[in-house]
Every structure is written in structure tokens, then in C-alpha cells.
Design a protein around this motif. Structure first.
Motif, PDB file in Angstrom:
ATOM      1  N   TYR A 198      -5.953   3.989 -38.293  1.00 39.18           N
ATOM      2  CA  TYR A 198      -6.436   5.241 -37.717  1.00 39.18           C
ATOM      3  C   TYR A 198      -7.717   4.999 -36.915  1.00 39.18           C
ATOM      4  O   TYR A 198      -7.842   5.423 -35.769  1.00 39.18           O
ATOM      5  N   SER A 209     -11.636  14.721 -40.223  1.00 37.74           N
ATOM      6  CA  SER A 209     -10.802  15.868 -40.558  1.00 37.74           C
ATOM      7  C   SER A 209      -9.790  16.067 -39.431  1.00 37.74           C
ATOM      8  O   SER A 209      -9.964  15.570 -38.318  1.00 37.74           O
ATOM      9  N   ILE A 210      -8.739  16.799 -39.734  1.00 40.53           N
ATOM     10  CA  ILE A 210      -7.742  17.103 -38.707  1.00 40.53           C
ATOM     11  C   ILE A 210      -8.385  17.897 -37.572  1.00 40.53           C
ATOM     12  O   ILE A 210      -8.121  17.651 -36.398  1.00 40.53           O
ATOM     13  N   ARG A 211      -9.272  18.814 -37.899  1.00 46.44           N
ATOM     14  CA  ARG A 211      -9.959  19.609 -36.872  1.00 46.44           C
ATOM     15  C   ARG A 211     -10.770  18.716 -35.938  1.00 46.44           C
ATOM     16  O   ARG A 211     -10.698  18.845 -34.715  1.00 46.44           O
ATOM     17  N   THR A 255     -10.325  15.544 -35.457  1.00 48.04           N
ATOM     18  CA  THR A 255      -9.396  14.698 -34.717  1.00 48.04           C
ATOM     19  C   THR A 255      -8.873  15.444 -33.499  1.00 48.04           C
ATOM     20  O   THR A 255      -8.857  14.905 -32.386  1.00 48.04           O
ATOM     21  N   ARG A 256      -8.459  16.685 -33.682  1.00 50.53           N
ATOM     22  CA  ARG A 256      -7.969  17.487 -32.551  1.00 50.53           C
ATOM     23  C   ARG A 256      -9.054  17.651 -31.481  1.00 50.53           C
ATOM     24  O   ARG A 256      -8.795  17.557 -30.289  1.00 50.53           O
ATOM     25  N   ALA A 291      -1.590  15.112 -28.609  1.00 52.00           N
ATOM     26  CA  ALA A 291      -2.520  15.381 -29.705  1.00 52.00           C
ATOM     27  C   ALA A 291      -1.752  15.697 -30.987  1.00 52.00           C
ATOM     28  O   ALA A 291      -2.109  15.210 -32.064  1.00 52.00           O
ATOM     29  N   ARG A 292      -0.693  16.492 -30.883  1.00 55.15           N
ATOM     30  CA  ARG A 292       0.106  16.852 -32.058  1.00 55.15           C
ATOM     31  C   ARG A 292       0.717  15.596 -32.690  1.00 55.15           C
ATOM     32  O   ARG A 292       0.691  15.437 -33.909  1.00 55.15           O
ATOM     33  N   VAL A 304      -2.021  13.647 -34.478  1.00 58.28           N
ATOM     34  CA  VAL A 304      -2.430  14.345 -35.693  1.00 58.28           C
ATOM     35  C   VAL A 304      -1.357  14.207 -36.777  1.00 58.28           C
ATOM     36  O   VAL A 304      -1.686  14.030 -37.953  1.00 58.28           O
ATOM     37  N   GLU A 305      -0.095  14.248 -36.400  1.00 56.83           N
ATOM     38  CA  GLU A 305       0.979  14.063 -37.388  1.00 56.83           C
ATOM     39  C   GLU A 305       0.879  12.692 -38.050  1.00 56.83           C
ATOM     40  O   GLU A 305       1.076  12.564 -39.260  1.00 56.83           O
ATOM     41  N   ILE A 335      -1.867  10.978 -38.435  1.00 54.97           N
ATOM     42  CA  ILE A 335      -3.047  11.019 -39.299  1.00 54.97           C
ATOM     43  C   ILE A 335      -2.762  11.816 -40.568  1.00 54.97           C
ATOM     44  O   ILE A 335      -3.176  11.420 -41.661  1.00 54.97           O
ATOM     45  N   GLU A 336      -2.049  12.928 -40.448  1.00 58.83           N
ATOM     46  CA  GLU A 336      -1.711  13.705 -41.635  1.00 58.83           C
ATOM     47  C   GLU A 336      -0.855  12.878 -42.595  1.00 58.83           C
ATOM     48  O   GLU A 336      -1.031  12.944 -43.806  1.00 58.83           O
TER      49      GLU A 336
END
Length: 84
Positions: free
Chosen positions: A7, A47-49, A51-52, A65-66, A69-70, A72-73
Motif C-alpha cells: 500500500y 484512512s479510507i477518507r 486515501t480518497r 480512485a474506487r 480504495v477497494e 486498500i479496504e
């Protein structure tokens, strides 16, 4: 390489491609350069926020971006899809 290092390396590559120094990115995100360094080395994660926010700053479109983020989640959830 562990999942958090993967990551961090991804974010570091994006940062370098975009021409940001660690301190510049930290200022844009409202954190310290030390935190960015820890994230890039895999000792901390975003955090996801955040990261976005970073991906938007780097000019990634919503689909890109989605997808990032996927990934990373998945990493944060501890699910490993074929890697070590």
C-alpha cells in the motif's frame, strides 16, 4: 513485502509521479511528513477518507480512485488474494 508495505509503495510511486515532496503532500493533507514516511514504509496506513483525498489530489478519476480504495479496504480487512 507485507500488505501495508505494498500500500505504502503504491502511494509513494503516485506521489513521486505527481511531483510532490513528502512535506508538500503532508501539508496538503494536514499531517506531518513523518506520518507520510511511515505510511510509505508500511509502518502506518491511511484512512479510507484520506486515501480518497490523496487520490483526488493526484488527479485520479472516480473509477481509478474506487479501484485503489477497494484494494486498500481488502488489505485493511486482512483478506489476502493470492499474495504473501
Amino acid at each position: 513485502m507485507n500488505q501495508f508495505q505494498f500500500y505504502g509503495v503504491g502511494l509513494k510511486v503516485l506521489r513521486i509521479i505527481q511531483g510532490y515532496k513528502t512535506k508538500q503532500l503532508a501539508e496538503k493533507l494536514g499531517c506531518t511528513g513523518a506520518l507520510i514516511s511511515m505510511i510509505e514504509s508500511g509502518r502506518h496506513t491511511m484512512s479510507i477518507r484520506d486515501t480518497r483525498m490523496t487520490l483526488t489530489l493526484f488527479g485520479m478519476n472516480e473509477d481509478e480512485a474506487r479501484q485503489f480504495v477497494e484494494i486498500i479496504e481488502t488489505v485493511k480487512g486482512g483478506r489476502n488474494h493470492g499474495g504473501k
